[in-house]
Write a protein that holds these residues in place. Sequence first.
Motif, PDB file in Angstrom:
ATOM      1  N   LEU A  25      -8.736  29.747 -37.348  1.00 59.44           N
ATOM      2  CA  LEU A  25      -8.078  28.901 -37.932  1.00 59.44           C
ATOM      3  C   LEU A  25      -8.160  28.768 -39.462  1.00 59.44           C
ATOM      4  O   LEU A  25      -7.307  28.408 -39.982  1.00 59.44           O
ATOM      5  CB  LEU A  25      -8.676  27.330 -37.214  1.00 59.44           C
ATOM      6  CG  LEU A  25      -7.564  26.440 -37.513  1.00 59.44           C
ATOM      7  CD1 LEU A  25      -6.136  26.613 -36.693  1.00 59.44           C
ATOM      8  CD2 LEU A  25      -7.812  24.872 -37.077  1.00 59.44           C
ATOM      9  N   THR A  26      -9.458  29.189 -40.078  1.00 59.31           N
ATOM     10  CA  THR A  26      -9.431  28.995 -41.448  1.00 59.31           C
ATOM     11  C   THR A  26      -8.655  30.219 -42.247  1.00 59.31           C
ATOM     12  O   THR A  26      -8.545  30.308 -43.452  1.00 59.31           O
ATOM     13  CB  THR A  26     -10.892  29.184 -41.683  1.00 59.31           C
ATOM     14  OG1 THR A  26     -11.323  30.112 -41.140  1.00 59.31           O
ATOM     15  CG2 THR A  26     -11.727  28.045 -41.461  1.00 59.31           C
ATOM     16  N   GLU A  27      -8.304  31.125 -41.218  1.00 59.12           N
ATOM     17  CA  GLU A  27      -7.365  32.215 -41.664  1.00 59.12           C
ATOM     18  C   GLU A  27      -6.022  32.266 -41.193  1.00 59.12           C
ATOM     19  O   GLU A  27      -5.088  33.072 -41.480  1.00 59.12           O
ATOM     20  CB  GLU A  27      -8.074  33.653 -41.356  1.00 59.12           C
ATOM     21  CG  GLU A  27      -9.577  33.916 -41.538  1.00 59.12           C
ATOM     22  CD  GLU A  27      -9.594  33.852 -43.339  1.00 59.12           C
ATOM     23  OE1 GLU A  27      -8.780  34.753 -43.698  1.00 59.12           O
ATOM     24  OE2 GLU A  27     -10.581  33.425 -43.713  1.00 59.12           O
ATOM     25  N   GLY A  35       2.313  33.449 -29.569  1.00 62.81           N
ATOM     26  CA  GLY A  35       2.620  32.966 -28.316  1.00 62.81           C
ATOM     27  C   GLY A  35       2.803  31.333 -28.491  1.00 62.81           C
ATOM     28  O   GLY A  35       2.197  30.890 -29.590  1.00 62.81           O
ATOM     29  N   GLU A  36       3.274  30.443 -27.431  1.00 60.25           N
ATOM     30  CA  GLU A  36       3.258  28.980 -27.811  1.00 60.25           C
ATOM     31  C   GLU A  36       1.742  28.564 -27.621  1.00 60.25           C
ATOM     32  O   GLU A  36       0.997  29.330 -26.873  1.00 60.25           O
ATOM     33  CB  GLU A  36       4.236  28.453 -26.651  1.00 60.25           C
ATOM     34  CG  GLU A  36       3.713  28.815 -25.278  1.00 60.25           C
ATOM     35  CD  GLU A  36       4.685  27.868 -24.363  1.00 60.25           C
ATOM     36  OE1 GLU A  36       5.803  27.533 -24.774  1.00 60.25           O
ATOM     37  OE2 GLU A  36       4.270  27.413 -23.078  1.00 60.25           O
ATOM     38  N   ILE A  37       1.582  27.486 -28.120  1.00 64.26           N
ATOM     39  CA  ILE A  37       0.177  26.751 -28.191  1.00 64.26           C
ATOM     40  C   ILE A  37       0.320  25.540 -27.376  1.00 64.26           C
ATOM     41  O   ILE A  37       0.826  24.687 -27.946  1.00 64.26           O
ATOM     42  CB  ILE A  37      -0.649  26.796 -29.592  1.00 64.26           C
ATOM     43  CG1 ILE A  37      -0.702  28.261 -30.163  1.00 64.26           C
ATOM     44  CG2 ILE A  37      -1.929  26.179 -29.422  1.00 64.26           C
ATOM     45  CD1 ILE A  37      -1.129  28.247 -31.587  1.00 64.26           C
ATOM     46  N   ARG A  38      -0.566  25.399 -26.526  1.00 60.52           N
ATOM     47  CA  ARG A  38      -0.456  24.148 -25.832  1.00 60.52           C
ATOM     48  C   ARG A  38      -1.785  23.323 -26.088  1.00 60.52           C
ATOM     49  O   ARG A  38      -2.718  23.887 -26.216  1.00 60.52           O
ATOM     50  CB  ARG A  38      -0.356  24.537 -24.066  1.00 60.52           C
ATOM     51  CG  ARG A  38       0.955  24.928 -23.936  1.00 60.52           C
ATOM     52  CD  ARG A  38       1.420  24.752 -22.483  1.00 60.52           C
ATOM     53  NE  ARG A  38       3.025  25.072 -22.369  1.00 60.52           N
ATOM     54  CZ  ARG A  38       4.043  24.230 -22.473  1.00 60.52           C
ATOM     55  NH1 ARG A  38       3.913  22.689 -22.595  1.00 60.52           N
ATOM     56  NH2 ARG A  38       5.276  24.483 -22.694  1.00 60.52           N
ATOM     57  N   SER A  39      -1.554  22.126 -26.024  1.00 59.58           N
ATOM     58  CA  SER A  39      -2.637  21.188 -26.405  1.00 59.58           C
ATOM     59  C   SER A  39      -3.870  21.241 -25.420  1.00 59.58           C
ATOM     60  O   SER A  39      -3.622  21.137 -24.251  1.00 59.58           O
ATOM     61  CB  SER A  39      -2.301  19.907 -26.699  1.00 59.58           C
ATOM     62  OG  SER A  39      -3.463  19.241 -26.933  1.00 59.58           O
ATOM     63  N   ALA A 146      -2.646  16.307 -23.214  1.00 60.39           N
ATOM     64  CA  ALA A 146      -3.074  17.987 -22.822  1.00 60.39           C
ATOM     65  C   ALA A 146      -2.078  18.498 -22.184  1.00 60.39           C
ATOM     66  O   ALA A 146      -1.536  17.870 -21.354  1.00 60.39           O
ATOM     67  CB  ALA A 146      -4.451  17.393 -21.904  1.00 60.39           C
ATOM     68  N   GLY A 147      -2.032  19.713 -22.330  1.00 64.96           N
ATOM     69  CA  GLY A 147      -0.867  20.702 -21.750  1.00 64.96           C
ATOM     70  C   GLY A 147       0.423  20.398 -22.554  1.00 64.96           C
ATOM     71  O   GLY A 147       1.144  21.468 -22.076  1.00 64.96           O
ATOM     72  N   ALA A 148       0.674  19.668 -23.306  1.00 61.26           N
ATOM     73  CA  ALA A 148       1.909  19.529 -23.941  1.00 61.26           C
ATOM     74  C   ALA A 148       2.079  20.549 -25.168  1.00 61.26           C
ATOM     75  O   ALA A 148       0.991  21.128 -25.573  1.00 61.26           O
ATOM     76  CB  ALA A 148       2.335  18.216 -24.614  1.00 61.26           C
ATOM     77  N   LEU A 149       3.188  20.990 -25.568  1.00 59.33           N
ATOM     78  CA  LEU A 149       3.508  21.983 -26.517  1.00 59.33           C
ATOM     79  C   LEU A 149       3.116  21.633 -27.895  1.00 59.33           C
ATOM     80  O   LEU A 149       3.566  20.665 -28.483  1.00 59.33           O
ATOM     81  CB  LEU A 149       4.815  22.281 -26.394  1.00 59.33           C
ATOM     82  CG  LEU A 149       5.267  23.635 -27.568  1.00 59.33           C
ATOM     83  CD1 LEU A 149       4.862  24.961 -26.979  1.00 59.33           C
ATOM     84  CD2 LEU A 149       6.872  23.857 -27.505  1.00 59.33           C
ATOM     85  N   ALA A 150       1.999  22.185 -28.238  1.00 60.96           N
ATOM     86  CA  ALA A 150       1.720  21.862 -29.785  1.00 60.96           C
ATOM     87  C   ALA A 150       2.680  22.788 -30.803  1.00 60.96           C
ATOM     88  O   ALA A 150       3.232  22.010 -31.593  1.00 60.96           O
ATOM     89  CB  ALA A 150       0.265  22.187 -29.989  1.00 60.96           C
ATOM     90  N   LEU A 151       2.670  23.919 -30.570  1.00 59.24           N
ATOM     91  CA  LEU A 151       3.536  24.912 -31.446  1.00 59.24           C
ATOM     92  C   LEU A 151       4.210  25.736 -30.556  1.00 59.24           C
ATOM     93  O   LEU A 151       3.529  26.485 -29.831  1.00 59.24           O
ATOM     94  CB  LEU A 151       2.637  25.712 -32.580  1.00 59.24           C
ATOM     95  CG  LEU A 151       1.730  24.886 -33.483  1.00 59.24           C
ATOM     96  CD1 LEU A 151       0.827  26.021 -34.402  1.00 59.24           C
ATOM     97  CD2 LEU A 151       2.721  24.020 -34.434  1.00 59.24           C
ATOM     98  N   GLU A 161       0.705  22.162 -39.517  1.00 59.92           N
ATOM     99  CA  GLU A 161       0.119  23.199 -38.375  1.00 59.92           C
ATOM    100  C   GLU A 161      -1.213  23.066 -38.255  1.00 59.92           C
ATOM    101  O   GLU A 161      -1.788  22.936 -37.198  1.00 59.92           O
ATOM    102  CB  GLU A 161       1.020  24.342 -38.272  1.00 59.92           C
ATOM    103  CG  GLU A 161       2.481  24.239 -37.946  1.00 59.92           C
ATOM    104  CD  GLU A 161       3.168  24.092 -38.895  1.00 59.92           C
ATOM    105  OE1 GLU A 161       2.935  23.987 -40.163  1.00 59.92           O
ATOM    106  OE2 GLU A 161       4.424  23.768 -38.737  1.00 59.92           O
ATOM    107  N   LEU A 162      -1.948  23.380 -39.537  1.00 60.35           N
ATOM    108  CA  LEU A 162      -3.268  23.136 -39.537  1.00 60.35           C
ATOM    109  C   LEU A 162      -3.943  21.838 -39.170  1.00 60.35           C
ATOM    110  O   LEU A 162      -4.858  21.875 -38.439  1.00 60.35           O
ATOM    111  CB  LEU A 162      -3.814  23.788 -40.830  1.00 60.35           C
ATOM    112  CG  LEU A 162      -3.575  25.224 -41.202  1.00 60.35           C
ATOM    113  CD1 LEU A 162      -4.290  25.515 -42.666  1.00 60.35           C
ATOM    114  CD2 LEU A 162      -4.313  26.400 -40.320  1.00 60.35           C
ATOM    115  N   MET A 163      -3.164  21.049 -39.661  1.00 59.52           N
ATOM    116  CA  MET A 163      -3.789  19.508 -39.223  1.00 59.52           C
ATOM    117  C   MET A 163      -3.793  19.633 -37.925  1.00 59.52           C
ATOM    118  O   MET A 163      -4.670  18.729 -37.313  1.00 59.52           O
ATOM    119  CB  MET A 163      -2.898  18.465 -39.850  1.00 59.52           C
ATOM    120  CG  MET A 163      -3.364  17.017 -39.740  1.00 59.52           C
ATOM    121  SD  MET A 163      -2.905  15.919 -41.115  1.00 59.52           S
ATOM    122  CE  MET A 163      -1.165  15.675 -40.732  1.00 59.52           C
ATOM    123  N   LEU A 164      -2.613  19.775 -37.093  1.00 60.41           N
ATOM    124  CA  LEU A 164      -2.416  19.569 -35.814  1.00 60.41           C
ATOM    125  C   LEU A 164      -3.717  20.237 -34.966  1.00 60.41           C
ATOM    126  O   LEU A 164      -4.323  19.862 -34.251  1.00 60.41           O
ATOM    127  CB  LEU A 164      -1.174  19.763 -35.115  1.00 60.41           C
ATOM    128  CG  LEU A 164      -0.977  19.708 -33.855  1.00 60.41           C
ATOM    129  CD1 LEU A 164      -1.258  18.211 -33.293  1.00 60.41           C
ATOM    130  CD2 LEU A 164       0.202  20.105 -33.401  1.00 60.41           C
TER     131      LEU A 164
END
Length: 424
Positions: A25-27, A35-39, A146-151, A161-164
Amino acid sequence: MIAFEDAVDCVLQACGRLPAERVALTEALGRVTAGEIRSPVDLPSFDNSAMDGFALCTDGHGIPAGREFAVGGEQVAGDGVRHADRGRACSIMTGARLPDGLDAIVPVEQVDVFERNADARPTRIRLAAAVAPGQHLRRAGEDIAAGALALPAGHWIGANELMLLAGLGLAQVDAVRRPRVALLSTGRELVDDPARPLQPGQIRNSSAPFLAARVPAAGGEVVLRATVPDEPARFAAALEQAAGGGAQLVLSTGAVSMGRFDFIPEVLRSLGAEILFHKVAMRPGKPLLFARLPGGALFFGLPGNPVSSVVGLRFFVEPAMRAMLGLPRERGWRLPLMHDASKKPGFRLHQKARLQLGATGRLGVELLPGQESFRTRPLIDSTVWAALPADREALAAGDIVDVFPLAHEAGVALGPQATGAASP
Ligand SMILES: Nc1nc2c(c(=O)[nH]1)N[C@H]1C(S)=C(S)[C@@H](COP(=O)(O)OP(=O)(O)OC[C@H]3O[C@@H](n4cnc5c(N)ncnc54)[C@H](O)[C@@H]3O)O[C@H]1N2
Ligand code: MOO
Ligand SMILES: [Mg+2]
């Protein structure tokens, strides 16, 4: 000469999306989701207080003003599970976990503290206002469940996006690999070292620092920087070096026009490159050249005048990088011109411009003075590019034109359903 739109289509067809890689994440800043990122969790992960005040039990009903409570304990941010006495108020701080059994928060401003202990901590309070069930609570999963679309996939990772992602506790993300880019400056007149005095006829290399700044900001990685004099053999050697460095895009500046030392098309042909187009019906930057090198890398010959290089990067290289990153084709904004303008027909004109509010408060585009392609100072005053269509000769105040932010990643991503949006 190829039409601007056909040239962009040609570039996009030549570009495929790059594979994914896992990055810390730091990079991840300035990368694109593969791909999509789910929480993986609820955020917040526990019910907590939105206010400094007192947690109460309403039993799902309201509590009228005037009711008195004894205060039993205190819950601070960072405190763990607490089983509360439902008949009492619990002093609570913003962000503190809601004690089990309680279901509403009353802010300190809405109580009268009429009894305190020796440490001046409240021991009895009276409600100055009615309390509704659930008030001033931040429920688990209310930000994202949990499971919802983050990005979604193909999403630029910026600070928001980094904050989330940090909030979700993700240490790594799958990102599209960054296009590897080689930067080659051509011209015997160029001096890279600012400490070196200029000899008569020499100039500073100003385009290379621009490109070296823009490529990483636009999502790429610079793998080679070289300046070569106007010698075909030296240029061919630099191309080889770029290939050796794994460059997928090679950007050169200069040597693509009509001069005796504009050797790039000839060198490319002699090496067996496929020239996909040379010269686009646009200004500035008309002599732009696009080719596929024998090893498969894509080559952009950006015209030497600095602003021509800027335009070539913005309207050809950045769209190519977007395609390689899996980002959707960029859409500009359509905004009214604030004044009349005239141009040569047959060429799409990219003008340094800025957004202004008109007399009626409506946003419009003002074209700036100093549009010649050697003039870099006006870029400092500009915030956008205005694209005047090839087929037009005279434009009037109020005419709608396509507008693009100076950098693609600064643009507002309009969904594919957005109507009236322009493609570069
Ligand atoms: N007879 C014609 N002459 C020119 C035409 C034409 O159609 N017919 N096109 C003009 C246009 S438009 C452009 S743009 C330039 C493109 O020139 P090249 O790509 O061949 O570039 P050079 O000749 O090498 O250099 C042009 C100009 O840019 C300066 N330059 C080059 N590199 C840098 C750099 N890294 N930093 C700062 N400045 C740079 C260079 O010194 C020249 O002044 O051709 C027109 N000519
Ligand atoms: O196209 Mo050149 O880029 O006009 O100076
Ligand atoms: Mg030239």
